[in-house]
Design a protein around this motif. Structure first.
Motif, mmCIF file in Angstrom:
data_model
loop_
_atom_site.group_PDB
_atom_site.id
_atom_site.type_symbol
_atom_site.label_atom_id
_atom_site.label_comp_id
_atom_site.label_asym_id
_atom_site.label_seq_id
_atom_site.Cartn_x
_atom_site.Cartn_y
_atom_site.Cartn_z
ATOM 1 N N ASP A 1 32.546 40.656 35.848
ATOM 2 C CA ASP A 1 32.078 39.407 35.228
ATOM 3 C C ASP A 1 30.775 39.648 34.486
ATOM 4 O O ASP A 1 29.738 39.650 35.076
ATOM 5 C CB ASP A 1 31.916 38.345 36.322
ATOM 6 C CG ASP A 1 31.492 36.995 35.785
ATOM 7 O OD1 ASP A 1 31.502 36.807 34.563
ATOM 8 O OD2 ASP A 1 31.133 36.123 36.604
ATOM 9 N N ASP A 2 30.804 39.852 33.201
ATOM 10 C CA ASP A 2 31.942 39.715 32.311
ATOM 11 C C ASP A 2 31.958 40.913 31.373
ATOM 12 O O ASP A 2 32.561 40.876 30.315
ATOM 13 C CB ASP A 2 31.792 38.382 31.549
ATOM 14 C CG ASP A 2 33.048 37.965 30.777
ATOM 15 O OD1 ASP A 2 34.140 38.419 31.135
ATOM 16 O OD2 ASP A 2 32.905 37.225 29.810
ATOM 17 N N GLU B 1 25.568 32.552 29.834
ATOM 18 C CA GLU B 1 26.732 31.830 30.361
ATOM 19 C C GLU B 1 26.481 31.418 31.801
ATOM 20 O O GLU B 1 26.873 30.350 32.232
ATOM 21 C CB GLU B 1 27.984 32.702 30.269
ATOM 22 C CG GLU B 1 29.286 31.944 30.534
ATOM 23 C CD GLU B 1 29.668 31.851 32.008
ATOM 24 O OE1 GLU B 1 30.504 30.994 32.337
ATOM 25 O OE2 GLU B 1 29.142 32.609 32.825
ATOM 26 N N GLU B 2 25.806 32.285 32.554
ATOM 27 C CA GLU B 2 25.667 32.045 33.990
ATOM 28 C C GLU B 2 24.702 30.903 34.317
ATOM 29 O O GLU B 2 24.786 30.325 35.391
ATOM 30 C CB GLU B 2 25.224 33.341 34.702
ATOM 31 C CG GLU B 2 26.227 34.497 34.567
ATOM 32 C CD GLU B 2 27.509 34.279 35.370
ATOM 33 O OE1 GLU B 2 27.627 33.227 36.023
ATOM 34 O OE2 GLU B 2 28.385 35.155 35.321
ATOM 35 N N GLU C 1 37.106 34.719 29.447
ATOM 36 C CA GLU C 1 37.325 34.949 30.873
ATOM 37 C C GLU C 1 37.960 33.692 31.501
ATOM 38 O O GLU C 1 38.137 32.691 30.837
ATOM 39 C CB GLU C 1 35.981 35.233 31.546
ATOM 40 C CG GLU C 1 35.027 34.053 31.433
ATOM 41 C CD GLU C 1 33.686 34.292 32.119
ATOM 42 O OE1 GLU C 1 33.579 35.208 32.932
ATOM 43 O OE2 GLU C 1 32.751 33.530 31.828
ATOM 44 N N HIS D 1 30.693 37.039 27.709
ATOM 45 C CA HIS D 1 29.236 36.893 27.844
ATOM 46 C C HIS D 1 28.583 38.189 28.311
ATOM 47 O O HIS D 1 29.184 38.961 29.071
ATOM 48 C CB HIS D 1 28.854 35.702 28.733
ATOM 49 C CG HIS D 1 29.327 35.766 30.156
ATOM 50 N ND1 HIS D 1 28.585 36.341 31.151
ATOM 51 C CD2 HIS D 1 30.448 35.313 30.757
ATOM 52 C CE1 HIS D 1 29.225 36.226 32.297
ATOM 53 N NE2 HIS D 1 30.364 35.615 32.094
HETATM 54 ZN ZN LIG Z 1 31.577 35.100 33.746
#
Ligand SMILES: [Zn+2]
Length: 490
Positions: free
Chosen positions: A157-158, A191-192, A218, A125
Motif C-alpha cells: 500500500d501503495d 492519500e493516507e 487501489e 499514491h
Molecule cells: Zn493505499
C-alpha cells in the motif's frame, strides 16, 4: 461439505471447464530479485520477464524513499518516477501542492486532440503510513528481499500498485501500440491523511491535467488461498468515513464525593450502548452481487445463508449469521460505528466536567449521518450526552458502473489470467481516492492485481508489510494486459 472439500470440488470443476487449472505458482512468472532461493521450476534466463524484474527494482527503490505521511515528502518519489519515465522518452509534469509535496502526471497520447471522456487514468499514491520499527523484523525502509518477498512499508500500500502502474504504462510506450484513447499515469500524494496535498486539492487545482472517463486505482484484491486464486474483487464503490464526537457533560467536583452526573460514567455508558448497537441492514446492488458471487465459493452453511440474505422469512437470521462470521461482511451491509478514542480528566482526584469519545463511522453510500445520529440519540437516551459531527467527513460518491467497457475488459482479462476465477464487484469498507474521482464522473475501479493471501493482506498498514515477488510479477503482467487491451479498444 466442509470448506476444504468445497474448494477441492471447485478446483476439480474449474479444471474440467478451463482445461487446466494450475496451482498459482505454476501460473506465475518466476520469483525475481537478488537473494531469492531458486524455485525448482525456474525457467532459463531468456524466459524471465524483464519488465517484471525492472518493476521489482522500481518498487524496491520507491520503498527506500521514505514517504511516511506526515510529512509525506512525496516530491522525492515524484522526482524518482520522473527520471524513470524520462529514460523511456516519456515527459512528465510535477503538480505542486504544498512545500515538499508534489504529484506527478504523464500521458501517452492517442491523437493530437485529447478526449478526456475516453481516457484511462492509472492512479496510485506515493505516501505511506508510519511504522513502529521496533515491531518489524527488518528495516521498514531498506526493501529487504528474502524468501520470495520484498519487505517494506508501502510494498503493498501503495507502492506495489505504483510500480505496477509504471510498468504497464512503460510497456505500452515500448510496444508502440496504436492507442485509441489517452492513457494517463498519475502518482498522487497525501492519500493516507487526506489533507492539503490530497486528491481533492489536486482535482481542484489541476483537473484538466488528468481528466479521464475511466480510472484504475487501489481498493480491490486478487484473493489467494492455498496457493490458488479464489476470486477477484474489483472495487466499484466505497463506504463514507465520518467522525463524530460523543460529549458527556456534568458538574465537576471533588472525587472524594462522587455524584450521579459524573461525565466519565455517562460517557462510558453511552459508548457501551453504541458499541453493542447494530445499524439496520441495507443492500446496495454491488453488495448483493458480491454475496451472490461469493456464496458458491464458501462452505455449504455460509453459502446457504449468503443466498438467504434477502429472503423475507429467514433474511434477518441470515444477516445475523453472515455479520457474525466476518467483520468485513458485517460492515458491507450496514453503517458501522467503531469507538476509537477516549479522553477525560485533568487530575486523578477531580471529577471532570466533560468527557469525550470519538466514533469512527463508515456510512453506506446513500445513508446519511443525520439519520444515524437520530437513532443513536434515541439509543443513548441521556440528556447529558451530545453528538458533534467533525468537519473531516468524506463525501458519498455514486458507484462506478458494472456495465462499462472498462469493467468488461478487467473482467475478461483477470478471468483469463487467473484460471477462470470469478470476478466479484466490491464495495470497500475503507476509503480511497476513487470517491473523489467518481464525484467527477470517472468510472473508477479498484484492483491491486498481485494475488495476495489473507496473511499478507493483513500486513497492510501493519508490521512486516511485504510483497510476494511471484505475485507481483504476475500482477505486473495482468495489469499490462488490462491496460494494453483497453487502450487499443475502440
Ligand atoms: Zn493505499
Amino acid at each position: 461439505m466442509n470448506r476444504m472439500r468445497m474448494i477441492q470440488v471447485l478446483t476439480c470443476l474449474a479444471g474440467l471447464i478451463f482445461a487446466a487449472t494450475l496451482p498459482l505458482m505454476a501460473q506465475l512468472p518466476p520469483a525475481v530479485g537478488p537473494g531469492l532461493p531458486v524455485p525448482a521450476n525456474t525457467p532459463k534466463p531468456a524466459e524471465t520477464p524483464s519488465l517484471a524484474n525492472e518493476a521489482v527494482g522500481w518498487l524496491a527503490d520507491l520503498v527506500r524513499i521514505n514517504t511516511t505521511n506526515p510529512p509525506g515528502n512525496e516530491q522525492v518519489a515524484a522526482k524518482y518516477v520522473a527520471r524513470i519515465l524520462l529514460k523511456e522518452g516519456i515527459p512528465s509534469e510535477y503538480l505542486d501542492l504544498t512545500p515538499g509535496r508534489t504529484a506527478l502526471v504523464a500521458r501517452l497520447r492517442s491523437s493530437a486532440v485529447a478526449d478526456p471522456s475516453r481516457a484511462l487514468l492509472l492512479v496510485a499514491h506515493m505516501d505511506v503510513v508510519g511504522v513502529d520499527a521496533s515491531k518489524w523484523t527488518v528495516d521498514p525502509f531498506s526493501a529487504v528481499m528474502k524468501n520470495g518477498y520484498l519487505y517494506g512499508r508501502g510494498a503493498l500500500d501503495d507502492k506495489g500498485m505504483l510500480a505496477a502502474n509504471l510498468a504497464a504504462f512503460i510497456a505500452l510506450k515500448r510496444s508502440k501500440a496504436r492507442l485509441n484513447r489517452d492513457v494517463i499515469f498519475l502518482a498522487t500524494a497525501d492519500e493516507e491523511q487526506g489533507g492539503d496535498a490530497s486528491i481533492k486539492i489536486l482535482i481542484a487545482k489541476y483537473w484538466n491535467k488528468f481528466a479521464a472517463g475511466y480510472a484504475l486505482n487501489e481498493g480491490g484484491e486478487v484473493f489467494l488461498k492455498n496457493g490458488k486464486v479464489q476470486y477477484v474483487a474489483v472495487q466499484a464503490s466505497e463506504k463514507v468515513a465520518v467522525n463524530v464526537a460523543v460529549i458527556a457533560r456534568g458538574a465537576s467536583g471533588h472525587a472524594s464525593r462522587p455524584t450521579k452526573d459524573n461525565a466519565v460514567v455517562h460517557l462510558a455508558e453511552a459508548v457501551a450502548k453504541i458499541g453493542a448497537y447494530s445499524a439496520p441492514v441495507h443492500f446496495t446492488t454491488i453488495v448483493r452481487r458480491y454475496f451472490e458471487g461469493l456464496a458458491p465459493l464458501e462452505d455449504d452453511e455460509i453459502g446457504k445463508w449468503m443466498r438467504s440474505l434477502d429472503a423475507p422469512d429467514r433474511g434477518e437470521h441470515a444477516q445475523r449469521v453472515i455479520s457474525d462470521a466476518n467483520p468485513l461482511w458485517n460492515s458491507m451491509m450496514r453503517d458501522s460505528i467503531a469507538p476509537t478514542m477516549l479522553s477525560a480528566g485533568v487530575r486523578v482526584n477531580v471529577i471532570p466536567a466533560e468527557a469525550r469519545a470519538n466514533l469512527n463511522i463508515r456510512l453506506l453510500p446513500g445513508d446519511t449521518i443525520d439519520a444515524l445520529l437520530v437513532d443513536l440519540t434515541k439509543l443513548v437516551n441521556d440528556p447529558q450526552i451530545h453528538f458533534e459531527l467533525q468537519p473531516d467527513a468524506g463525501l458519498a460518491a455514486p458507484p462506478s458502473s458494472l456495465e462499462s467497457d472498462f469493467y468488461a475488459t478487467i473482467t475478461r482479462v483477470v478471468t483469463q489470467e487467473f484460471g477462470g476465477a470469478p470476478v466479484l464487484p466490491f464495495q470497500s469498507t475503507g476509503a480511497t481516492d476513487s470517491a473523489q474521482l467518481r464525484l467527477h464522473n470517472v468510472q473508477a475501479y479498484g484492483l491491486m492485481p498481485a494475488p495476495l493471501a489473507e496473511e499478507d493482506f493483513r500486513r497492510m498498514h501493519g508490521d512486516d508489510e511485504r510483497m510476494p515477488l511471484a505475485s507481483f510479477a504476475k500482477g505486473v503482467d495482468v495489469l499490462t494486459k488490462i491496460v494494453t487491451e483497453f487502450a487499443s479498444s475502440k
